[in-house]
Design a protein around this motif. Structure first.
Motif, PDB file in Angstrom:
ATOM      1  N   ASP A  83       0.831  -1.210   0.000  1.00 21.00           N
ATOM      2  CA  ASP A  83       0.000   0.000   0.000  1.00 21.00           C
ATOM      3  C   ASP A  83       0.862   1.255   0.000  1.00 21.00           C
ATOM      4  N   ARG A 110      -6.558  13.117   6.599  1.00 22.25           N
ATOM      5  CA  ARG A 110      -8.003  13.009   6.504  1.00 22.25           C
ATOM      6  C   ARG A 110      -8.663  14.148   7.270  1.00 22.25           C
ATOM      7  N   THR A 138     -10.978   5.743  -5.885  1.00 24.90           N
ATOM      8  CA  THR A 138     -11.412   4.775  -4.866  1.00 24.90           C
ATOM      9  C   THR A 138     -10.259   3.906  -4.379  1.00 24.90           C
ATOM     10  N   ALA A 139      -9.426   3.443  -5.298  1.00 27.71           N
ATOM     11  CA  ALA A 139      -8.310   2.576  -4.915  1.00 27.71           C
ATOM     12  C   ALA A 139      -7.338   3.312  -4.000  1.00 27.71           C
ATOM     13  N   LYS A 141      -8.060   5.890  -1.988  1.00 28.36           N
ATOM     14  CA  LYS A 141      -8.686   6.111  -0.685  1.00 28.36           C
ATOM     15  C   LYS A 141      -8.671   4.838   0.157  1.00 28.36           C
ATOM     16  N   GLU A 142      -8.917   3.699  -0.481  1.00 27.98           N
ATOM     17  CA  GLU A 142      -8.905   2.437   0.263  1.00 27.98           C
ATOM     18  C   GLU A 142      -7.505   2.122   0.779  1.00 27.98           C
ATOM     19  N   ALA A 143      -6.497   2.344  -0.062  1.00 28.83           N
ATOM     20  CA  ALA A 143      -5.118   2.093   0.373  1.00 28.83           C
ATOM     21  C   ALA A 143      -4.723   3.039   1.500  1.00 28.83           C
ATOM     22  N   ASN A 145      -6.747   4.467   3.657  1.00 30.17           N
ATOM     23  CA  ASN A 145      -7.473   4.079   4.865  1.00 30.17           C
ATOM     24  C   ASN A 145      -6.806   2.885   5.548  1.00 30.17           C
ATOM     25  N   ARG A 146      -6.332   1.939   4.753  1.00 28.49           N
ATOM     26  CA  ARG A 146      -5.632   0.794   5.350  1.00 28.49           C
ATOM     27  C   ARG A 146      -4.345   1.249   6.028  1.00 28.49           C
ATOM     28  N   HIS A 188      -4.486  -8.124  10.317  1.00 27.23           N
ATOM     29  CA  HIS A 188      -5.791  -7.513  10.584  1.00 27.23           C
ATOM     30  C   HIS A 188      -6.196  -7.706  12.046  1.00 27.23           C
TER      31      HIS A 188
END
Length: 223
Positions: A83, A110, A138-139, A141-143, A145-146, A188
């Motif tokens: 990421d 953020r 989207t990709a 933002k997801e990365a 967020n992780r 996780h």
């Protein structure tokens, strides 16, 4: 026989006699040493205090130390690194897309309502446009967020384990973060537990771990 020849012969005979006597004495000493019983050897104590060679076995080690030593930190870093690479490359492409210098500093964080915020040495117009592009990606933002959960967790664990290995300092947060069962120590799993602990732990403990500030991803940041 001349006098010189007689002296040479006498000298040779005397030297031979001395060598024979020396050999005979050595033979007697060897025989005597074999006849005497060997002195008992006192075994050297092992594990004595201060003995540098003494290493506690796993059975004597602290259970908390054992479970933290088994943490697959390298695997965690490799997973998070994917990421990191994606986010970094996306930001570099944005610099090139808007004709900004490749070494331009850019920070992504953020906002309170969840949207991404961009800061950097650029005009407000370009900054707002990049900010809009990233929020529509989207990709990305997801990365991001992780990473906002994974990087603080990994940083805390890495620092705590290093302190434990170097100075024997146990961190109670790390002890609660890691499960005795390694099957429940996936990336996780530990991220979820750390997020829970971070919400319930004191502010001083979190700040001491270097994770008290809001997460931000920095490109071309200087230490």
């Amino acid at each position: 026989m001349s006098l010189l020849a007689s002296l040479i012969q006498a000298s040779s005979q005397f030297q031979q006699a001395m060598e024979n006597r020396r050999a005979s004495a050595e033979t007697r000493e060897q025989s005597a040493s074999k006849a005497q019983p060997a002195a008992p050897v006192t075994p050297e104590p092992t594990g004595a205090p201060g003995d540098d060679r003494f290493t506690p076995s796993d059975g004597m080690a602290n259970p908390s130390d054992r479970k933290t030593r088994q943490l697959p930190l390298t695997n965690y870093k490799q997973t998070v690194g994917q990421d990191v690479a994606f986010v970094r490359e996306t930001l570099r492409h944005k610099l090139a897309e808007y004709n900004l210098h490749p070494a331009t500093t850019m920070n992504v964080s953020r906002k309170d309502h969840g949207e991404l915020k961009v800061d950097g040495k650029m005009s407000d117009n370009i900054r707002q446009q990049i900010e809009k592009d990233l929020n529509n990606n989207t990709a990305f933002k997801e990365a991001f967020n992780r990473l906002s959960s994974a990087e603080p967790t990994l940083r805390f664990m890495d620092n705590a384990v290093k302190l434990n290995q170097a100075y024997g300092v146990n961190n109670p947060l790390l002890d609660n973060l890691v499960s005795e069962n390694q099957q429940f120590n996936g990336l996780h799993d530990v991220i979820h537990r750390y997020d829970t602990l971070r919400k319930t732990a004191g502010a001083q403990q979190i700040e001491a771990a270097g994770n008290g500030q809001m997460y931000a991803f920095s490109l071309n940041a200087r230490a």
